[in-house]
Design a protein around this motif. Sequence first.
Motif, PDB file in Angstrom:
ATOM      1  N   TYR A  58       3.863   2.928  19.441  1.00 15.23           N
ATOM      2  CA  TYR A  58       3.267   3.337  18.165  1.00 15.23           C
ATOM      3  C   TYR A  58       3.061   2.133  17.261  1.00 15.23           C
ATOM      4  CZ  TYR A  58       2.338   5.972  13.932  1.00 15.23           C
ATOM      5  OH  TYR A  58       1.743   6.472  12.802  1.00 15.23           O
ATOM      6  N   GLU A  59       4.054   1.260  17.199  1.00 13.09           N
ATOM      7  CA  GLU A  59       3.904   0.050  16.384  1.00 13.09           C
ATOM      8  C   GLU A  59       2.779  -0.833  16.897  1.00 13.09           C
ATOM      9  OE1 GLU A  59       7.383  -2.097  14.900  1.00 13.09           O
ATOM     10  OE2 GLU A  59       8.589  -0.639  15.989  1.00 13.09           O
ATOM     11  N   ARG A  60       2.669  -0.935  18.203  1.00 14.26           N
ATOM     12  CA  ARG A  60       1.670  -1.834  18.793  1.00 14.26           C
ATOM     13  C   ARG A  60       0.254  -1.294  18.638  1.00 14.26           C
ATOM     14  NH1 ARG A  60       3.828  -1.816  23.245  1.00 14.26           N
ATOM     15  NH2 ARG A  60       2.550  -0.296  24.355  1.00 14.26           N
ATOM     16  N   GLU A  61       0.052   0.008  18.805  1.00 16.97           N
ATOM     17  CA  GLU A  61      -1.291   0.568  18.849  1.00 16.97           C
ATOM     18  C   GLU A  61      -1.745   1.169  17.529  1.00 16.97           C
ATOM     19  OE1 GLU A  61      -1.693   3.267  22.102  1.00 16.97           O
ATOM     20  OE2 GLU A  61      -0.815   1.895  23.585  1.00 16.97           O
ATOM     21  N   GLU A  62      -0.828   1.751  16.749  1.00 14.39           N
ATOM     22  CA  GLU A  62      -1.235   2.503  15.566  1.00 14.39           C
ATOM     23  C   GLU A  62      -1.017   1.771  14.255  1.00 14.39           C
ATOM     24  OE1 GLU A  62      -2.710   5.823  15.497  1.00 14.39           O
ATOM     25  OE2 GLU A  62      -3.092   4.943  17.469  1.00 14.39           O
ATOM     26  N   VAL A  63       0.043   0.992  14.171  1.00 13.38           N
ATOM     27  CA  VAL A  63       0.323   0.324  12.892  1.00 13.38           C
ATOM     28  C   VAL A  63      -0.822  -0.580  12.450  1.00 13.38           C
ATOM     29  CG1 VAL A  63       1.845  -1.360  11.778  1.00 13.38           C
ATOM     30  CG2 VAL A  63       2.818   0.557  13.054  1.00 13.38           C
ATOM     31  N   PRO A  64      -1.476  -1.358  13.336  1.00 12.33           N
ATOM     32  CA  PRO A  64      -2.630  -2.146  12.867  1.00 12.33           C
ATOM     33  C   PRO A  64      -3.740  -1.292  12.266  1.00 12.33           C
ATOM     34  CG  PRO A  64      -1.879  -2.957  14.994  1.00 12.33           C
ATOM     35  CD  PRO A  64      -1.132  -1.691  14.732  1.00 12.33           C
ATOM     36  N   LYS A  65      -3.977  -0.099  12.794  1.00 18.43           N
ATOM     37  CA  LYS A  65      -4.998   0.781  12.236  1.00 18.43           C
ATOM     38  C   LYS A  65      -4.599   1.268  10.845  1.00 18.43           C
ATOM     39  CE  LYS A  65      -5.894   2.447  16.933  1.00 18.43           C
ATOM     40  NZ  LYS A  65      -5.841   3.618  17.832  1.00 18.43           N
ATOM     41  N   LEU A  66      -3.313   1.569  10.678  1.00 13.59           N
ATOM     42  CA  LEU A  66      -2.840   2.027   9.374  1.00 13.59           C
ATOM     43  C   LEU A  66      -2.918   0.911   8.343  1.00 13.59           C
ATOM     44  CD1 LEU A  66       0.256   4.047  10.634  1.00 13.59           C
ATOM     45  CD2 LEU A  66      -1.950   4.965   9.913  1.00 13.59           C
ATOM     46  N   GLY A 125       0.810  -1.207   0.000  1.00 13.38           N
ATOM     47  CA  GLY A 125       0.000   0.000   0.000  1.00 13.38           C
ATOM     48  C   GLY A 125       0.845   1.259   0.000  1.00 13.38           C
ATOM     49  N   GLU A 126       0.198   2.362   0.336  1.00 13.74           N
ATOM     50  CA  GLU A 126       0.901   3.645   0.428  1.00 13.74           C
ATOM     51  C   GLU A 126       1.949   3.559   1.535  1.00 13.74           C
ATOM     52  OE1 GLU A 126       1.650   7.425  -1.009  1.00 13.74           O
ATOM     53  OE2 GLU A 126       0.206   5.950  -1.734  1.00 13.74           O
ATOM     54  N   PRO A 127       3.225   3.876   1.251  1.00 15.14           N
ATOM     55  CA  PRO A 127       4.268   3.691   2.271  1.00 15.14           C
ATOM     56  C   PRO A 127       4.223   4.761   3.358  1.00 15.14           C
ATOM     57  CG  PRO A 127       5.207   4.635   0.277  1.00 15.14           C
ATOM     58  CD  PRO A 127       3.776   4.333  -0.042  1.00 15.14           C
ATOM     59  N   VAL A 145      -2.233   0.916   4.342  1.00 15.79           N
ATOM     60  CA  VAL A 145      -0.926   1.570   4.410  1.00 15.79           C
ATOM     61  C   VAL A 145       0.147   0.523   4.695  1.00 15.79           C
ATOM     62  CG1 VAL A 145       0.462   3.279   5.646  1.00 15.79           C
ATOM     63  CG2 VAL A 145      -1.958   3.730   5.174  1.00 15.79           C
ATOM     64  N   GLU A 146       1.276   0.635   4.028  1.00 11.49           N
ATOM     65  CA  GLU A 146       2.411  -0.249   4.290  1.00 11.49           C
ATOM     66  C   GLU A 146       3.399   0.460   5.206  1.00 11.49           C
ATOM     67  OE1 GLU A 146       6.083  -2.607   2.056  1.00 11.49           O
ATOM     68  OE2 GLU A 146       4.709  -1.350   0.902  1.00 11.49           O
ATOM     69  N   ALA A 147       3.565  -0.063   6.407  1.00 18.56           N
ATOM     70  CA  ALA A 147       4.491   0.524   7.379  1.00 18.56           C
ATOM     71  C   ALA A 147       5.904   0.010   7.095  1.00 18.56           C
ATOM     72  CB  ALA A 147       4.068   0.166   8.796  1.00 18.56           C
ATOM     73  N   ILE A 151       7.144   9.578   8.601  1.00 13.30           N
ATOM     74  CA  ILE A 151       7.109  10.358   7.365  1.00 13.30           C
ATOM     75  C   ILE A 151       6.147   9.672   6.397  1.00 13.30           C
ATOM     76  CG2 ILE A 151       8.469  11.289   5.455  1.00 13.30           C
ATOM     77  CD1 ILE A 151      10.905  11.194   7.271  1.00 13.30           C
ATOM     78  N   TRP A 152       5.250  10.436   5.813  1.00 14.24           N
ATOM     79  CA  TRP A 152       4.250   9.901   4.891  1.00 14.24           C
ATOM     80  C   TRP A 152       3.820  10.998   3.924  1.00 14.24           C
ATOM     81  CZ3 TRP A 152       3.385  12.069   9.490  1.00 14.24           C
ATOM     82  CH2 TRP A 152       2.317  12.946   9.618  1.00 14.24           C
ATOM     83  N   ARG A 153       2.949  10.643   2.996  1.00 13.48           N
ATOM     84  CA  ARG A 153       2.353  11.614   2.075  1.00 13.48           C
ATOM     85  C   ARG A 153       0.841  11.590   2.256  1.00 13.48           C
ATOM     86  NH1 ARG A 153       5.616  13.865  -1.832  1.00 13.48           N
ATOM     87  NH2 ARG A 153       7.703  12.953  -1.994  1.00 13.48           N
TER      88      ARG A 153
END
Length: 290
Positions: A78-86, A61-63, A91-93, A185-187
């Motif tokens: 942040y990885e534990r709580e937010e990355v699953p939502k992204l 997905g969008e990086p 979105v590709e983390a 960092i993202w767009r």
Amino acid sequence: MRRFFVWSALAAVIGLAVAIGGFWAYHHFYARFQPVTVERNQKPIQDLLEQSSWISAGGGGEPLYIIGYRDSAAMQRYEREEVPKLRAAGVEARIILFARPDREGLAQSTAAERATVAELWLTRDWTLYQRWTATPVRNWTAAGIPAADGNLARGAVVEAGRNFIASLSEKLREEGLQTRYPLVIWRDREGFMKACACSDSRSWAFIRDDLDAPDRIDAPEIAPGDPAAPGVYPGDGSPETLPYPNLPAPADGSVPAPAPGTAPVAPRPATPPVPRKAPEPKQTEDTTFF
């Protein structure tokens, strides 16, 4: 007239105090958590990100780039709580790790950390990263991973990671962003590059808004009888796959509890015990036995 000027001056002072208080509250509770929009250094920052050895679970997905070091509690959260939502928003983390350099003669990284960072930059092994982050820092020995200390090639890789973060931090400072970790960092939807020093969780909502990520992910509903439901064992329901066997009823006539999914067992009728035959006497030369 004098009273009018006094009241006017008092109103002006109160108005100024309210304006200053409002500006302080806006900056303290909202503005300071907003990300910055990268305007001057978009291409140099994009080149740095693409040339680095980021690791990812995939998705295509969008990086979104997450930069930090292993011991950063804010990055782990942040990885534990937010990355699953992204990820739920497609979105590709992409994660970039570095080993912090020594500071005032004190080491900020361990030999095991430097060896693991060098290995990740060389192999981009997502499984290794998962094992590393799932292990407490004090228990991670980097067993089986070549040491970076004393190895010119791997030591240069560790140093390259430090040079990367130094260059990136310098370019973000020119955009008005103070470096704190994790750096994200993202767009956004319009294609503008944005950056956030996301050490405070109050800044995370801005990223979700830009990427249309949900504020929370509800646990999937499990229907009754589903193999994932609590207390339900996997299987097709046949007697071979049930967790408890169908045992015969005890000889005393009591009724055992029925196995899950089976009909209750009817109690056996009580039968009187068969009387034993009395022993016959046997006599030897000097003793009689029964």
